[in-house]
Write an enzyme that holds these catalytic residues in place. Structure first.
Site, PDB file in Angstrom:
ATOM      1  N   HIS D 150      -8.471  -6.377  -5.328  1.00 25.48           N
ATOM      2  CA  HIS D 150      -7.576  -7.523  -5.217  1.00 25.48           C
ATOM      3  C   HIS D 150      -7.019  -7.577  -3.805  1.00 25.48           C
ATOM      4  CE1 HIS D 150      -4.799  -4.136  -6.129  1.00 25.48           C
ATOM      5  NE2 HIS D 150      -3.982  -4.779  -5.323  1.00 25.48           N
ATOM      6  N   HIS D 206      -3.947  -7.119 -12.181  1.00 22.72           N
ATOM      7  CA  HIS D 206      -3.904  -8.215 -11.215  1.00 22.72           C
ATOM      8  C   HIS D 206      -5.240  -8.375 -10.501  1.00 22.72           C
ATOM      9  CE1 HIS D 206      -3.092  -4.786  -8.775  1.00 22.72           C
ATOM     10  NE2 HIS D 206      -2.215  -5.264  -7.953  1.00 22.72           N
ATOM     11  N   HIS D 220      -2.183  -6.690   2.154  1.00 27.61           N
ATOM     12  CA  HIS D 220      -3.196  -5.629   2.042  1.00 27.61           C
ATOM     13  C   HIS D 220      -4.389  -6.093   1.227  1.00 27.61           C
ATOM     14  CE1 HIS D 220      -0.933  -4.739  -1.794  1.00 27.61           C
ATOM     15  NE2 HIS D 220      -2.147  -4.503  -2.237  1.00 27.61           N
ATOM     16  N   HIS D 252       3.139   2.731  -8.601  1.00 29.54           N
ATOM     17  CA  HIS D 252       3.835   1.463  -8.701  1.00 29.54           C
ATOM     18  C   HIS D 252       4.474   1.331 -10.075  1.00 29.54           C
ATOM     19  CE1 HIS D 252       2.195  -0.195  -5.053  1.00 29.54           C
ATOM     20  NE2 HIS D 252       0.950  -0.131  -5.465  1.00 29.54           N
ATOM     21  N   TYR D 261      -1.012   3.516   0.524  1.00 32.16           N
ATOM     22  CA  TYR D 261      -1.160   2.456   1.515  1.00 32.16           C
ATOM     23  C   TYR D 261      -1.444   3.068   2.876  1.00 32.16           C
ATOM     24  CZ  TYR D 261       0.566  -1.053  -1.728  1.00 32.16           C
ATOM     25  OH  TYR D 261       0.722  -1.891  -2.804  1.00 32.16           O
ATOM     26  N   GLU D 271      -5.218  -0.500   0.651  1.00 28.86           N
ATOM     27  CA  GLU D 271      -4.681   0.270  -0.467  1.00 28.86           C
ATOM     28  C   GLU D 271      -5.843   0.906  -1.226  1.00 28.86           C
ATOM     29  OE1 GLU D 271      -3.114  -1.883  -3.874  1.00 28.86           O
ATOM     30  OE2 GLU D 271      -1.633  -0.325  -4.280  1.00 28.86           O
TER      31      GLU D 271
END
Lengths: 314, 314, 314, 314
Positions: D150, D206, D220, D252, D261, D271
């Site tokens: 993503h 996501h 990112h 997260h 990161y 990431e």
């Protein structure tokens, strides 16, 4: 014969209830004793002696003393002779000067820290017992720390004045207590200054460590976890309990350990440390970290060392 | 002082090329020497001495001898006296009777196995070196085994004839070599028969183990991995290399170790073993597995022991 | 639009108390409802609808029906048309024919299994809620399964008689329900016989699977875990609860999933399944396992398939 | 029908050799094409289409465009209509305007970012193939990223001027592209300002994310890893390659993902992201993070958000 392992650490806390809650809920220890002076004694589930942590009420944080367990009662007499022959005064405290503990040999390290040796502490067994034990107990709490693994003491280092208590402690532990060095950080021209030293008396990468600073103190006490996965779980537990984290999960270059640094409610720095890392042995070449790579030795991933990591301690 | 660890194991293989391929590609060792007789010497990346495995060409599989490293040259003389005082004959082999190794004290265990002790082997360093080392080398191969960790020897057990070489070996290792027992399996009425015994001279749960069987032999040699995740990777590597797996990933109750058992191309059983498990110490209560829970002690998840696991060995 | 996921499975159990104890203590579900007929409804902590498992008291084990949830109420009407156009009769069960569930479209798969589609079930939220949720709940129980992930149905396969319900179900799921195939096992000369088929309607490697056998039945219901580490913990939990394990931890070649197979007290086979494996997509080339590698497709490490794995089911 | 996944991202790099080295040695991609203009195309081992990353030589870092793949060629025409009906102008780029890609529907997001949709890209297969595949390839490199997972786009947010491109993008993705929202951060009195939005078109938490900032940009691009263990390995690989790490391993709260990161040599933030986290579904209650817990939503362990994390982007 001689030293076996760290036996307990006695530290000062300013809010006893908060401290007990932290070591029970976050680290996963159990309270095994409270004494009349308000001191609280705790153990991890995988430890078999009565306690490995003593919390004493105080106005400020910091370490009272650290105690290592020796194999036999006679070792205390033998080590008393060796330590005194080394030039350090000792005192033999009588049994029960600490509850459930036999006589203790007390002395000050070259760095000034109060250290004790003892051979006997009441054995209460691990939480899984010694007959057909499960690999972990049903009532695992918090991070589920297995045992108090080691501590890191800050020692005065002032090259201008010719003071290096890291080096002095190292020599004392090797010559008088039969520890062996596994790793060191050296700095200065030609790497002549021993900034940090890691020592073992077992096959784990360290049983105690010394780092140079402005003044003597306690950098952290460290609890053993089994694996990197347990580090993640420990971080999650800290988040749930709103623990102040100093350094989130990463790997040490030194010892290869997987780690989180955080603070107890009084500001004493804790570590959860995972993985054997490597098999420490007396014939293994000592690992040396040079000044330019020292930060990577400490925090392998980023290679960046926050200044507070070496200046903030109790 | 005294024994430090398993130093090497010498085993027989029927197809040398296939064996070298196995220990290099699957276990992840490197060949460090070949001698004129066709013997091949290998080491793991995290070992610092010249070799930990000797492969010798033969008509059948099995162990030639197992060698433990002691701390000092003088320990060999001291241990020679103790072993002979114990009633076991010894021979001091001269230096270079094995390449790169100093003099070796040779003797037969009560179980009949050929055992050696030595104090010197050429040190070549680990694959990551001892200055600012990475936690693992860039050219990690196969399962990436860290080191030869221990071996399990099958010992004659015939209660009807009053023969228990497990118990005899245990007593010898404790009394003459200063090992301590960490775990045992006891069987028979009242648990009087010691079926299996696990012994350590370090802070790892075992450095050697003995199990009772019809005849002496080698059950397995075991290589250390860091974690359960590395066990999965090791299983994947075995699948890619079509290795014959005996027991797919599981946990031992004994030692808490995470494990896979498999065979080298000659039929010598190997193990990849992960995790420290617990901190072995001389004052830790000995763990006892009773007859009804012995299978769970060996294979904790299923609690089921295939008969071949204890009857098939070399 | 259309199918979203497996919604629940209804299975038969012979000892309800033992079954509830198993799904609560081992899998880690919670009972959310019991009805007047003695049926018990449970959900996993990471599911938001009222239940995903229905246990019904019975004389024998096996599946009553499996239900998939569709996105919208109108999807039921649309799918009713498509299924009937495909040639399969359907019945629209009225709301509350199952507690907390809206109307359900019921039909028999080509393999004979009773399948349901529904669009509404009471939403009760996950155990961590939807405002600032923790990644896992404080009261995690047993293996801590996240959700019912998929089921594997055994379908009649008799090439001699030209019967292959695996292939028939596959075609039905793809043409009428818009699933796509991710993997298949093909056997026989030229690989013309589809022995097993794995289908997805999401980005997970499978939402349902079919394998050929003598008779229709349920091979297993599978619960999702996050990682290989959780598989180890699940195995430990099973050991503590004396669960009958069918296949101890290993990896599937098919789906790459990390797995344990075991039985509930009635003999219904369960799986704990970990890892996403890969991202399933409609344009990803279908993976084909050939007859000679089918066993490795199923159990990647050993490449060996116990006969009972495909012959014992409910 | 409609969008399947992120297909590729085209980013600007200042030193092409350093960039290729980074994406190959650290991320583990392979270069699959170079064109006459000096652009380099790479793919991950677990992707089957020709490339997922386009590096273009430039004077500064940043994103050129992001492209999502749709299921069918006809979807492009359908989506063109829907997007234009939504009020956004589109252009249909002819096939091969990007090498190996069919026609592309180009348009500007409300936030100003250049977005593309396409249905065809040359399929070259994953590195393990689609017949009896191993779970991972023998020549795994670097962190061994599975796929581009993503991207997170920074969108202008200026409540004083009534500008919220996070909210506008969210509405566009949901209404015109059929994405659904999984999580959001809301700030301001009554939580009326959508500061961040996470959207999926699959069952992963996501497929794209938007966060508010001063100006549009790329926060990112993220690569998928299987597990927390792979995060540790990725961190080790970054250390070995002296990669600049922004945030060392942590979890997260949002998506539950395990993460690191770091920056490519031009300063584009990368990431590595591990774990499925949870099963995203259209009927799952949207997760909302409130202003006081937003930092913990982003970095669950510490609950502390460095200012640079949201102000430094390309």
């Amino acid at each position: 014969m001689g030293v076996m392992r760290i036996g307990h650490i006695s530290i000062k806390v300013m809010d006893m209830d908060a401290a007990v809650r932290h070591y029970e809920k976050v680290i996963g220890m159990k309270t095994t004793h409270k004494d009349a002076k308000g001191n609280v004694y705790l153990k991890c589930w995988d430890e078999w002696d009565k306690y490995s942590l003593v919390l004493t009420p105080s106005e400020q944080a910091g370490m009272n003393h650290v105690a290592y367990k020796v194999e036999k009662e006679a070792d205390l007499d033998m080590l008393k002779q060796r330590i005194e022959a080394y030039g350090i005064k000792t005192e033999m405290l009588e049994a029960e000067s600490l509850p459930f503990v036999g006589r203790m040999l007390q002395f000050a390290l070259p760095s000034g820290h109060d250290m004790r040796l003892y051979a006997k502490k009441e054995c209460v067994g691990t939480d899984v017992g010694s007959t057909n034990p499960d690999p972990w107990p049903d009532d695992l709490r918090g991070a589920g720390a297995h045992w108090l693994d080691h501590c890191l003491l800050m020692c005065e280092l002032n090259p201008g004045k010719g003071i290096n208590k890291v080096a002095e402690n190292t020599r004392f532990f090797m010559e008088a207590l039969d520890f062996f060095q596994t790793e060191q950080i050296v700095v200065g021209p030609g790497g002549v200054i021993q900034l940090a030293s890691f020592l073992s008396h077992s096959s784990k990468p360290h049983d105690i460590a010394f780092v140079g600073g402005d003044r003597p103190g306690m950098h952290h006490l460290s609890f053993f976890l089994d694996s990197w996965h347990d580090i993640l779980k420990a971080g999650d537990i800290m988040a749930k309990n709103k623990v102040r984290i100093d350094v989130s999960p990463t790997r040490h270059g030194i010892t290869r350990g997987e780690t989180i640094y955080f603070f107890d409610p009084s500001g004493n720095r804790n570590e959860t440390f995972a993985g054997l890392g490597y098999q420490a042995q007396r014939d293994k070449p000592v690992i040396t970290w040079t000044e330019d790579q020292a930060a990577r030795g400490i925090f392998y991933h980023t290679g960046v060392l926050a200044e507070t990591f070496t200046t903030v301690y109790t």
